[in-house]
Write a protein that holds these residues in place. Structure first.
Motif, PDB file in Angstrom:
ATOM      1  N   GLY A   1       0.803  -1.384   0.092  1.00 49.89           N
ATOM      2  CA  GLY A   1       0.010   0.359  -0.066  1.00 49.89           C
ATOM      3  C   GLY A   1       0.697   1.151  -0.120  1.00 49.89           C
ATOM      4  O   GLY A   1       0.084   2.615  -0.146  1.00 49.89           O
ATOM      5  N   ARG A   2       2.055   1.391   0.000  1.00 44.22           N
ATOM      6  CA  ARG A   2       2.698   2.579  -0.175  1.00 44.22           C
ATOM      7  C   ARG A   2       2.957   2.975  -0.738  1.00 44.22           C
ATOM      8  O   ARG A   2       3.341   2.342  -2.537  1.00 44.22           O
ATOM      9  N   VAL A   3       3.097   4.555  -1.590  1.00 40.74           N
ATOM     10  CA  VAL A   3       2.931   4.886  -2.112  1.00 40.74           C
ATOM     11  C   VAL A   3       4.313   5.443  -2.574  1.00 40.74           C
ATOM     12  O   VAL A   3       4.681   6.415  -1.530  1.00 40.74           O
ATOM     13  N   LEU A   4       4.670   5.612  -3.985  1.00 36.99           N
ATOM     14  CA  LEU A   4       6.053   6.935  -4.395  1.00 36.99           C
ATOM     15  C   LEU A   4       6.009   7.222  -5.187  1.00 36.99           C
ATOM     16  O   LEU A   4       5.390   6.881  -6.325  1.00 36.99           O
ATOM     17  N   GLY A   5       6.329   8.669  -5.176  1.00 37.58           N
ATOM     18  CA  GLY A   5       6.161   9.957  -6.589  1.00 37.58           C
ATOM     19  C   GLY A   5       8.241   9.407  -7.259  1.00 37.58           C
ATOM     20  O   GLY A   5       9.194   9.396  -6.448  1.00 37.58           O
ATOM     21  N   GLU A   6       8.157  10.148  -7.898  1.00 37.52           N
ATOM     22  CA  GLU A   6       9.141  10.774  -9.153  1.00 37.52           C
ATOM     23  C   GLU A   6      10.625   9.642  -9.665  1.00 37.52           C
ATOM     24  O   GLU A   6      10.419   9.053  -8.534  1.00 37.52           O
ATOM     25  N   SER A   7      10.511   9.466 -10.536  1.00 43.39           N
ATOM     26  CA  SER A   7      10.636   8.752 -11.455  1.00 43.39           C
ATOM     27  C   SER A   7      12.445   8.317 -10.803  1.00 43.39           C
ATOM     28  O   SER A   7      12.362   7.350 -10.648  1.00 43.39           O
ATOM     29  N   GLY A   8      12.477   9.180 -10.557  1.00 49.33           N
ATOM     30  CA  GLY A   8      14.220   8.998  -9.923  1.00 49.33           C
ATOM     31  C   GLY A   8      14.051   7.921  -9.033  1.00 49.33           C
ATOM     32  O   GLY A   8      15.415   7.782  -8.253  1.00 49.33           O
ATOM     33  N   ALA A   9      13.674   8.601  -7.513  1.00 52.31           N
ATOM     34  CA  ALA A   9      12.876   7.775  -6.845  1.00 52.31           C
ATOM     35  C   ALA A   9      13.305   6.715  -6.963  1.00 52.31           C
ATOM     36  O   ALA A   9      12.896   4.900  -5.497  1.00 52.31           O
ATOM     37  N   ILE A  10      12.132   6.486  -7.449  1.00 56.59           N
ATOM     38  CA  ILE A  10      11.326   5.182  -7.960  1.00 56.59           C
ATOM     39  C   ILE A  10      12.360   3.833  -8.445  1.00 56.59           C
ATOM     40  O   ILE A  10      12.633   2.489  -8.434  1.00 56.59           O
ATOM     41  N   LEU A  11      12.962   4.674  -9.395  1.00 58.04           N
ATOM     42  CA  LEU A  11      13.905   3.960 -10.402  1.00 58.04           C
ATOM     43  C   LEU A  11      15.528   3.242  -9.463  1.00 58.04           C
ATOM     44  O   LEU A  11      15.666   2.035  -9.345  1.00 58.04           O
ATOM     45  N   GLN A  12      15.304   4.050  -8.562  1.00 57.02           N
ATOM     46  CA  GLN A  12      16.614   3.635  -7.511  1.00 57.02           C
ATOM     47  C   GLN A  12      16.099   2.917  -6.053  1.00 57.02           C
ATOM     48  O   GLN A  12      16.708   2.161  -5.585  1.00 57.02           O
ATOM     49  N   PHE A  13      14.797   2.846  -5.670  1.00 58.20           N
ATOM     50  CA  PHE A  13      14.233   1.777  -4.997  1.00 58.20           C
ATOM     51  C   PHE A  13      14.137   1.046  -5.682  1.00 58.20           C
ATOM     52  O   PHE A  13      14.172  -0.658  -4.815  1.00 58.20           O
ATOM     53  N   PHE A  14      13.600   0.937  -6.569  1.00 51.47           N
ATOM     54  CA  PHE A  14      13.617  -0.841  -7.747  1.00 51.47           C
ATOM     55  C   PHE A  14      14.945  -0.895  -7.553  1.00 51.47           C
ATOM     56  O   PHE A  14      15.186  -2.898  -8.156  1.00 51.47           O
ATOM     57  N   ALA A  15      15.865  -0.671  -8.142  1.00 50.04           N
ATOM     58  CA  ALA A  15      17.249  -1.149  -8.380  1.00 50.04           C
ATOM     59  C   ALA A  15      18.380  -1.213  -7.230  1.00 50.04           C
ATOM     60  O   ALA A  15      19.311  -1.874  -7.297  1.00 50.04           O
ATOM     61  N   ASN A  16      17.817  -0.736  -5.994  1.00 50.86           N
ATOM     62  CA  ASN A  16      18.832  -1.015  -4.974  1.00 50.86           C
ATOM     63  C   ASN A  16      18.393  -2.305  -5.025  1.00 50.86           C
ATOM     64  O   ASN A  16      17.791  -3.419  -4.704  1.00 50.86           O
TER      65      ASN A  16
ATOM     66  N   ASP B   1      22.181   5.037 -17.291  1.00 50.06           N
ATOM     67  CA  ASP B   1      21.420   5.119 -18.493  1.00 50.06           C
ATOM     68  C   ASP B   1      19.589   4.927 -18.839  1.00 50.06           C
ATOM     69  O   ASP B   1      19.176   5.812 -19.809  1.00 50.06           O
ATOM     70  N   LEU B   2      19.118   4.178 -17.600  1.00 49.97           N
ATOM     71  CA  LEU B   2      18.021   4.482 -17.566  1.00 49.97           C
ATOM     72  C   LEU B   2      16.939   5.403 -18.368  1.00 49.97           C
ATOM     73  O   LEU B   2      15.581   5.657 -18.817  1.00 49.97           O
ATOM     74  N   ALA B   3      17.488   6.292 -17.333  1.00 51.78           N
ATOM     75  CA  ALA B   3      17.082   7.663 -16.490  1.00 51.78           C
ATOM     76  C   ALA B   3      16.765   8.560 -17.935  1.00 51.78           C
ATOM     77  O   ALA B   3      16.021   9.132 -18.428  1.00 51.78           O
ATOM     78  N   LEU B   4      18.135   8.782 -18.515  1.00 50.34           N
ATOM     79  CA  LEU B   4      18.400   9.197 -19.878  1.00 50.34           C
ATOM     80  C   LEU B   4      18.061   8.977 -21.112  1.00 50.34           C
ATOM     81  O   LEU B   4      17.426   9.892 -21.893  1.00 50.34           O
TER      82      LEU B   4
END
Lengths: 212, 212
Positions: free
Chosen positions: A61-76, A160-163
Protein backbone atom coordinates in the motif's frame (compact mmCIF):
# COMPACT_ATOMS: atom_id res chain seq x y z
CA UNK A 1 0.98 -6.80 -7.76
CA UNK A 2 2.60 -3.42 -8.37
CA UNK A 3 0.39 -0.55 -9.54
CA UNK A 4 1.67 2.23 -11.80
CA UNK A 5 -0.14 5.50 -12.47
CA UNK A 6 0.82 7.07 -15.80
CA UNK A 7 0.24 7.33 -19.53
CA UNK A 8 2.03 5.27 -22.14
CA UNK A 9 3.25 8.37 -24.02
CA UNK A 10 5.28 9.63 -21.03
CA UNK A 11 9.02 9.04 -21.07
CA UNK A 12 9.11 9.43 -17.28
CA UNK A 13 6.56 6.61 -16.96
CA UNK A 14 8.46 4.53 -19.54
CA UNK A 15 11.57 4.63 -17.32
CA UNK A 16 9.72 2.72 -14.60
CA UNK A 17 8.07 0.29 -17.04
CA UNK A 18 11.45 -0.48 -18.60
CA UNK A 19 13.19 -1.11 -15.27
CA UNK A 20 10.36 -3.41 -14.19
CA UNK A 21 10.69 -5.29 -17.48
CA UNK A 22 14.47 -5.61 -16.96
CA UNK A 23 13.74 -6.96 -13.47
CA UNK A 24 10.83 -9.20 -14.54
CA UNK A 25 8.27 -7.47 -12.29
CA UNK A 26 4.57 -7.56 -13.28
CA UNK A 27 2.33 -4.53 -12.87
CA UNK A 28 -1.11 -3.12 -13.56
CA UNK A 29 -1.31 0.39 -15.00
CA UNK A 30 -3.86 3.11 -14.26
CA UNK A 31 -3.94 5.38 -17.28
CA UNK A 32 -3.60 9.03 -16.22
CA UNK A 33 -3.83 11.37 -19.21
CA UNK A 34 -1.49 14.37 -19.12
CA UNK A 35 -3.06 16.02 -22.15
CA UNK A 36 -6.33 16.23 -20.15
CA UNK A 37 -4.48 17.56 -17.04
CA UNK A 38 -5.55 14.51 -15.03
CA UNK A 39 -2.33 14.54 -12.90
CA UNK A 40 -3.37 17.96 -11.54
CA UNK A 41 -6.79 16.78 -10.32
CA UNK A 42 -7.63 16.47 -6.63
CA UNK A 43 -8.23 12.75 -7.13
CA UNK A 44 -4.70 12.23 -8.42
CA UNK A 45 -3.14 14.55 -5.85
CA UNK A 46 -4.62 12.27 -3.21
CA UNK A 47 -2.30 9.61 -4.69
CA UNK A 48 0.72 11.83 -5.37
CA UNK A 49 0.60 15.31 -3.80
CA UNK A 50 3.09 16.62 -6.36
CA UNK A 51 0.52 16.00 -9.10
CA UNK A 52 2.89 14.27 -11.50
CA UNK A 53 3.16 10.84 -13.09
CA UNK A 54 4.63 8.30 -12.59
CA UNK A 55 3.52 7.19 -9.14
CA UNK A 56 3.66 3.60 -7.95
CA UNK A 57 1.95 1.61 -5.21
CA UNK A 58 3.70 -1.34 -3.59
CA UNK A 59 1.79 -4.45 -2.61
CA UNK A 60 1.73 -3.26 1.02
CA UNK A 61 0.00 0.00 0.00
CA UNK A 62 2.93 2.42 0.27
CA UNK A 63 3.04 4.95 -2.58
CA UNK A 64 6.15 6.50 -4.14
CA UNK A 65 6.45 9.35 -6.65
CA UNK A 66 9.26 10.86 -8.76
CA UNK A 67 10.71 8.61 -11.45
CA UNK A 68 14.25 9.00 -10.09
CA UNK A 69 13.26 7.88 -6.60
CA UNK A 70 11.25 4.97 -8.01
CA UNK A 71 14.19 3.82 -10.14
CA UNK A 72 16.59 3.95 -7.19
CA UNK A 73 14.18 2.07 -4.92
CA UNK A 74 13.70 -0.84 -7.32
CA UNK A 75 17.30 -0.93 -8.55
CA UNK A 76 18.69 -0.96 -4.99
CA UNK A 77 20.36 -4.34 -4.50
CA UNK A 78 20.55 -5.11 -8.24
CA UNK A 79 23.38 -4.56 -10.72
CA UNK A 80 21.63 -1.43 -11.99
CA UNK A 81 22.59 0.53 -8.82
CA UNK A 82 26.30 0.41 -7.97
CA UNK A 83 27.51 -0.99 -4.64
CA UNK A 84 30.18 1.64 -4.10
CA UNK A 85 29.59 5.18 -2.86
CA UNK A 86 31.38 6.85 -5.78
CA UNK A 87 29.45 4.86 -8.36
CA UNK A 88 26.17 5.75 -6.64
CA UNK A 89 27.09 9.44 -6.65
CA UNK A 90 27.95 9.31 -10.36
CA UNK A 91 24.64 7.64 -11.16
CA UNK A 92 22.75 10.30 -9.20
CA UNK A 93 24.78 13.01 -10.91
CA UNK A 94 23.45 11.88 -14.32
CA UNK A 95 19.94 11.48 -12.93
CA UNK A 96 19.82 14.99 -11.50
CA UNK A 97 21.35 16.30 -14.74
CA UNK A 98 18.52 14.58 -16.60
CA UNK A 99 15.77 16.08 -14.45
CA UNK A 100 17.24 19.60 -14.35
CA UNK A 101 19.11 20.12 -17.64
CA UNK A 102 17.90 17.47 -20.12
CA UNK A 103 14.22 16.60 -19.56
CA UNK A 104 13.02 20.25 -19.22
CA UNK A 105 14.51 20.93 -22.67
CA UNK A 106 14.02 17.72 -24.66
CA UNK A 107 10.78 16.47 -23.12
CA UNK A 108 9.16 19.89 -22.87
CA UNK A 109 9.90 20.71 -26.52
CA UNK A 110 8.52 17.33 -27.53
CA UNK A 111 5.40 18.04 -25.47
CA UNK A 112 4.89 21.50 -27.00
CA UNK A 113 5.43 20.26 -30.56
CA UNK A 114 3.45 17.07 -30.26
CA UNK A 115 0.66 17.57 -27.74
CA UNK A 116 -0.11 21.29 -27.40
CA UNK A 117 -3.09 22.39 -29.46
CA UNK A 118 -2.08 26.02 -30.05
CA UNK A 119 1.21 27.83 -29.57
CA UNK A 120 1.63 31.48 -28.71
CA UNK A 121 4.70 33.75 -28.88
CA UNK A 122 5.71 32.64 -25.38
CA UNK A 123 5.74 28.99 -26.44
CA UNK A 124 7.80 29.79 -29.53
CA UNK A 125 10.38 31.53 -27.37
CA UNK A 126 10.40 28.58 -24.93
CA UNK A 127 11.02 26.24 -27.87
CA UNK A 128 13.92 28.36 -29.04
CA UNK A 129 15.60 28.65 -25.62
CA UNK A 130 14.98 25.00 -24.76
CA UNK A 131 16.52 24.01 -28.07
CA UNK A 132 19.82 25.61 -27.09
CA UNK A 133 19.70 23.98 -23.63
CA UNK A 134 18.85 20.62 -25.18
CA UNK A 135 21.75 20.76 -27.62
CA UNK A 136 24.12 21.44 -24.73
CA UNK A 137 22.68 18.51 -22.76
CA UNK A 138 23.08 16.16 -25.74
CA UNK A 139 26.70 17.30 -26.18
CA UNK A 140 27.44 16.50 -22.51
CA UNK A 141 26.11 12.97 -23.11
CA UNK A 142 28.01 12.65 -26.40
CA UNK A 143 31.31 13.61 -24.73
CA UNK A 144 30.88 10.66 -22.37
CA UNK A 145 29.41 8.17 -24.85
CA UNK A 146 31.99 8.86 -27.55
CA UNK A 147 34.50 7.13 -25.31
CA UNK A 148 32.45 4.80 -23.08
CA UNK A 149 29.68 2.27 -23.61
CA UNK A 150 27.66 3.35 -20.56
CA UNK A 151 27.19 6.55 -18.58
CA UNK A 152 28.69 5.07 -15.38
CA UNK A 153 31.01 2.08 -15.08
CA UNK A 154 31.04 -0.97 -17.34
CA UNK A 155 27.36 -1.86 -17.62
CA UNK A 156 23.89 -0.32 -17.74
CA UNK A 157 22.61 1.43 -14.61
CA UNK A 158 19.55 3.51 -13.79
CA UNK A 159 21.54 6.51 -15.05
CA UNK A 160 21.25 5.04 -18.57
CA UNK A 161 17.60 4.21 -17.94
CA UNK A 162 16.81 7.75 -16.78
CA UNK A 163 18.43 9.32 -19.85
CA UNK A 164 17.14 6.79 -22.37
CA UNK A 165 13.48 7.73 -23.03
CA UNK A 166 13.76 11.42 -23.87
CA UNK A 167 17.03 10.91 -25.73
CA UNK A 168 15.39 8.20 -27.82
CA UNK A 169 12.45 10.59 -28.41
CA UNK A 170 14.72 13.57 -29.15
CA UNK A 171 13.73 13.84 -32.79
CA UNK A 172 10.06 14.33 -31.80
CA UNK A 173 11.28 17.39 -29.88
CA UNK A 174 13.16 18.74 -32.90
CA UNK A 175 16.62 17.44 -32.01
CA UNK A 176 18.11 15.35 -34.85
CA UNK A 177 20.62 12.82 -33.49
CA UNK A 178 22.82 12.62 -36.61
CA UNK A 179 25.55 14.81 -34.99
CA UNK A 180 25.83 12.44 -32.00
CA UNK A 181 27.26 9.06 -33.09
CA UNK A 182 28.16 8.05 -29.52
CA UNK A 183 24.57 8.61 -28.41
CA UNK A 184 23.23 6.63 -31.38
CA UNK A 185 25.46 3.64 -30.57
CA UNK A 186 24.35 3.82 -26.93
CA UNK A 187 20.65 3.93 -27.93
CA UNK A 188 21.21 0.79 -30.01
CA UNK A 189 22.99 -0.87 -27.07
CA UNK A 190 20.07 -0.04 -24.77
CA UNK A 191 17.60 -1.53 -27.26
CA UNK A 192 19.56 -4.81 -27.14
CA UNK A 193 19.17 -5.24 -23.37
CA UNK A 194 17.13 -8.28 -22.28
CA UNK A 195 13.61 -7.12 -21.45
CA UNK A 196 13.73 -4.11 -23.74
CA UNK A 197 10.55 -2.96 -25.50
CA UNK A 198 9.55 0.23 -27.37
CA UNK A 199 7.70 2.88 -25.33
CA UNK A 200 4.32 2.56 -26.99
CA UNK A 201 4.13 -1.22 -26.47
CA UNK A 202 1.83 -2.12 -23.57
CA UNK A 203 3.49 -4.22 -20.88
CA UNK A 204 0.91 -4.02 -18.09
CA UNK A 205 -0.97 -7.15 -17.05
CA UNK A 206 -4.11 -5.01 -17.02
CA UNK A 207 -4.88 -1.36 -17.77
CA UNK A 208 -7.48 0.56 -15.77
CA UNK A 209 -9.01 3.96 -16.51
CA UNK A 210 -8.41 6.87 -14.15
CA UNK A 211 -11.53 8.48 -12.70
CA UNK A 212 -11.13 11.94 -11.22
CA UNK B 1 41.35 19.67 1.67
CA UNK B 2 38.07 19.73 -0.25
CA UNK B 3 37.62 22.29 -3.03
CA UNK B 4 34.25 23.81 -3.90
CA UNK B 5 33.49 25.79 -7.05
CA UNK B 6 30.61 28.23 -6.64
CA UNK B 7 29.39 31.65 -5.59
CA UNK B 8 28.18 32.55 -2.14
CA UNK B 9 24.82 33.84 -3.45
CA UNK B 10 23.84 30.43 -4.86
CA UNK B 11 21.41 28.32 -2.86
CA UNK B 12 22.64 25.20 -4.66
CA UNK B 13 26.19 25.97 -3.48
CA UNK B 14 24.91 26.76 0.02
CA UNK B 15 23.47 23.23 0.31
CA UNK B 16 26.96 21.76 0.04
CA UNK B 17 28.53 24.35 2.36
CA UNK B 18 25.85 23.68 4.96
CA UNK B 19 26.26 19.89 4.87
CA UNK B 20 30.04 20.26 5.19
CA UNK B 21 29.52 22.53 8.18
CA UNK B 22 27.13 19.99 9.77
CA UNK B 23 29.81 17.34 9.20
CA UNK B 24 32.75 19.53 10.31
CA UNK B 25 34.57 19.30 6.95
CA UNK B 26 36.93 22.14 5.93
CA UNK B 27 37.06 23.44 2.36
CA UNK B 28 38.52 26.09 0.09
CA UNK B 29 36.17 27.85 -2.31
CA UNK B 30 36.82 29.00 -5.86
CA UNK B 31 34.43 31.84 -6.54
CA UNK B 32 32.59 31.26 -9.85
CA UNK B 33 30.28 34.16 -10.69
CA UNK B 34 26.95 33.19 -12.26
CA UNK B 35 25.98 36.77 -13.03
CA UNK B 36 29.05 36.96 -15.32
CA UNK B 37 28.22 33.55 -16.91
CA UNK B 38 31.47 32.08 -15.64
CA UNK B 39 29.96 28.56 -15.22
CA UNK B 40 29.40 28.46 -19.00
CA UNK B 41 33.05 29.18 -19.88
CA UNK B 42 35.30 26.55 -21.44
CA UNK B 43 37.58 26.80 -18.40
CA UNK B 44 34.77 25.86 -16.05
CA UNK B 45 33.38 23.18 -18.38
CA UNK B 46 36.78 21.51 -18.13
CA UNK B 47 35.96 21.12 -14.41
CA UNK B 48 32.25 20.31 -14.75
CA UNK B 49 31.05 19.53 -18.31
CA UNK B 50 27.48 20.45 -17.37
CA UNK B 51 28.60 24.06 -16.80
CA UNK B 52 26.85 24.49 -13.46
CA UNK B 53 27.90 25.21 -9.90
CA UNK B 54 28.43 23.66 -7.41
CA UNK B 55 31.22 21.26 -8.31
CA UNK B 56 33.59 19.73 -5.77
CA UNK B 57 37.04 18.15 -5.92
CA UNK B 58 38.02 15.46 -3.43
CA UNK B 59 41.52 15.29 -2.03
CA UNK B 60 42.37 12.48 -4.47
CA UNK B 61 41.44 14.70 -7.43
CA UNK B 62 38.06 13.20 -8.36
CA UNK B 63 35.45 15.82 -9.29
CA UNK B 64 31.69 15.60 -8.70
CA UNK B 65 28.90 17.89 -9.92
CA UNK B 66 25.15 18.28 -9.19
CA UNK B 67 24.26 19.40 -5.68
CA UNK B 68 22.00 16.38 -5.11
CA UNK B 69 24.74 13.89 -5.99
CA UNK B 70 27.24 15.78 -3.83
CA UNK B 71 24.87 15.78 -0.86
CA UNK B 72 24.22 12.04 -1.19
CA UNK B 73 27.93 11.23 -1.50
CA UNK B 74 28.93 13.10 1.66
CA UNK B 75 25.84 12.12 3.68
CA UNK B 76 26.27 8.41 2.84
CA UNK B 77 27.09 6.64 6.09
CA UNK B 78 25.88 9.52 8.29
CA UNK B 79 22.50 10.09 9.97
CA UNK B 80 21.56 12.52 7.19
CA UNK B 81 21.06 9.63 4.68
CA UNK B 82 18.75 6.87 5.96
CA UNK B 83 19.95 3.28 6.25
CA UNK B 84 16.78 1.71 4.93
CA UNK B 85 15.74 1.47 1.28
CA UNK B 86 12.35 3.12 1.77
CA UNK B 87 13.83 6.06 3.69
CA UNK B 88 16.44 6.55 0.96
CA UNK B 89 13.73 6.55 -1.71
CA UNK B 90 11.67 9.11 0.22
CA UNK B 91 14.71 11.37 0.59
CA UNK B 92 15.41 11.14 -3.14
CA UNK B 93 11.75 11.81 -3.89
CA UNK B 94 11.98 15.18 -2.12
CA UNK B 95 15.33 15.93 -3.74
CA UNK B 96 14.04 15.27 -7.27
CA UNK B 97 10.91 17.26 -6.43
CA UNK B 98 13.19 20.14 -5.41
CA UNK B 99 15.23 20.08 -8.61
CA UNK B 100 12.26 19.65 -10.95
CA UNK B 101 9.29 21.39 -9.32
CA UNK B 102 10.62 23.75 -6.64
CA UNK B 103 14.02 25.21 -7.61
CA UNK B 104 13.04 26.07 -11.23
CA UNK B 105 10.18 28.18 -9.82
CA UNK B 106 11.52 29.68 -6.58
CA UNK B 107 15.20 30.01 -7.47
CA UNK B 108 14.60 31.15 -11.03
CA UNK B 109 12.14 33.87 -9.96
CA UNK B 110 14.61 35.03 -7.32
CA UNK B 111 17.32 35.14 -9.98
CA UNK B 112 15.19 37.12 -12.42
CA UNK B 113 14.04 39.60 -9.77
CA UNK B 114 17.38 40.04 -8.05
CA UNK B 115 20.14 39.55 -10.59
CA UNK B 116 18.80 40.18 -14.11
CA UNK B 117 19.53 43.65 -15.39
CA UNK B 118 16.54 44.06 -17.73
CA UNK B 119 13.33 42.09 -18.08
CA UNK B 120 11.36 41.63 -21.28
CA UNK B 121 7.81 40.37 -21.83
CA UNK B 122 9.08 36.79 -21.92
CA UNK B 123 10.66 37.17 -18.49
CA UNK B 124 7.47 38.68 -17.08
CA UNK B 125 5.48 35.71 -18.34
CA UNK B 126 8.08 33.30 -16.87
CA UNK B 127 7.74 35.08 -13.53
CA UNK B 128 3.97 34.72 -13.63
CA UNK B 129 3.97 31.02 -14.57
CA UNK B 130 6.77 30.19 -12.15
CA UNK B 131 4.87 31.94 -9.40
CA UNK B 132 1.96 29.51 -9.79
CA UNK B 133 4.33 26.52 -9.87
CA UNK B 134 6.19 27.81 -6.82
CA UNK B 135 3.00 28.25 -4.80
CA UNK B 136 2.05 24.65 -5.57
CA UNK B 137 5.50 23.44 -4.51
CA UNK B 138 5.31 25.36 -1.23
CA UNK B 139 1.86 23.89 -0.55
CA UNK B 140 3.23 20.35 -1.05
CA UNK B 141 5.90 21.12 1.57
CA UNK B 142 3.37 22.72 3.90
CA UNK B 143 1.09 19.68 3.76
CA UNK B 144 3.96 17.57 5.09
CA UNK B 145 5.44 20.10 7.54
CA UNK B 146 2.08 21.00 9.08
CA UNK B 147 2.10 17.53 10.60
CA UNK B 148 5.77 16.52 10.83
CA UNK B 149 8.98 18.16 12.00
CA UNK B 150 11.09 16.87 9.10
CA UNK B 151 10.47 15.94 5.48
CA UNK B 152 11.45 12.28 6.03
CA UNK B 153 11.53 10.35 9.31
CA UNK B 154 12.28 11.80 12.73
CA UNK B 155 15.36 13.94 12.10
CA UNK B 156 16.98 16.15 9.48
CA UNK B 157 18.22 14.51 6.27
CA UNK B 158 19.65 15.79 3.00
CA UNK B 159 16.03 16.14 1.84
CA UNK B 160 15.65 19.00 4.33
CA UNK B 161 19.03 20.38 3.31
CA UNK B 162 18.12 20.32 -0.39
CA UNK B 163 14.85 22.17 0.20
CA UNK B 164 16.17 24.63 2.77
CA UNK B 165 18.07 27.32 0.79
CA UNK B 166 15.51 28.33 -1.81
CA UNK B 167 12.63 28.00 0.66
CA UNK B 168 14.49 30.27 3.07
CA UNK B 169 15.09 32.69 0.16
CA UNK B 170 11.50 32.43 -1.09
CA UNK B 171 10.61 36.02 -0.27
CA UNK B 172 13.43 37.30 -2.53
CA UNK B 173 11.62 35.45 -5.33
CA UNK B 174 8.28 37.08 -4.48
CA UNK B 175 6.83 34.26 -2.37
CA UNK B 176 5.75 35.50 1.09
CA UNK B 177 5.85 32.67 3.64
CA UNK B 178 3.09 33.99 5.91
CA UNK B 179 0.54 31.45 4.56
CA UNK B 180 2.84 28.53 5.43
CA UNK B 181 3.22 28.19 9.23
CA UNK B 182 4.54 24.62 9.01
CA UNK B 183 7.31 25.74 6.65
CA UNK B 184 8.21 28.67 8.93
CA UNK B 185 8.54 26.40 11.98
CA UNK B 186 10.71 24.02 9.92
CA UNK B 187 12.95 26.88 8.74
CA UNK B 188 13.44 27.89 12.40
CA UNK B 189 14.22 24.26 13.29
CA UNK B 190 16.83 24.09 10.52
CA UNK B 191 18.46 27.31 11.76
CA UNK B 192 18.89 25.70 15.20
CA UNK B 193 20.91 22.74 13.90
CA UNK B 194 24.52 22.56 15.15
CA UNK B 195 26.80 23.95 12.44
CA UNK B 196 24.13 26.19 10.93
CA UNK B 197 25.12 29.54 9.41
CA UNK B 198 23.36 32.05 7.13
CA UNK B 199 24.06 31.74 3.39
CA UNK B 200 26.05 34.93 2.96
CA UNK B 201 28.47 34.11 5.79
CA UNK B 202 31.81 32.87 4.45
CA UNK B 203 32.83 29.44 5.77
CA UNK B 204 35.72 28.58 3.46
CA UNK B 205 39.25 28.35 4.87
CA UNK B 206 40.36 30.33 1.82
CA UNK B 207 38.62 31.87 -1.19
CA UNK B 208 40.28 31.89 -4.60
CA UNK B 209 39.22 33.81 -7.71
CA UNK B 210 38.15 31.91 -10.83
CA UNK B 211 40.13 32.65 -13.96
CA UNK B 212 38.51 31.67 -17.23
Amino acid sequence: MLTLWGNIESGNVYKVRLLWSWLGLAHRRIDVDQTRDEPATAAFRAVNPIGKVPAVRLEDGRVLGESGAILQFFANGTRFWPDDAWGQAEVLRWMFFEQYSHEPALAVNRYIRRFMAGRDAFDEERLRRNHLRGERALQVMEDRLAMADWLVGDGPTIADLALYPYTDLAEEGGFPLAPYPGIRRWLARMAEQPGHFPMRQETAVEVLGFTA
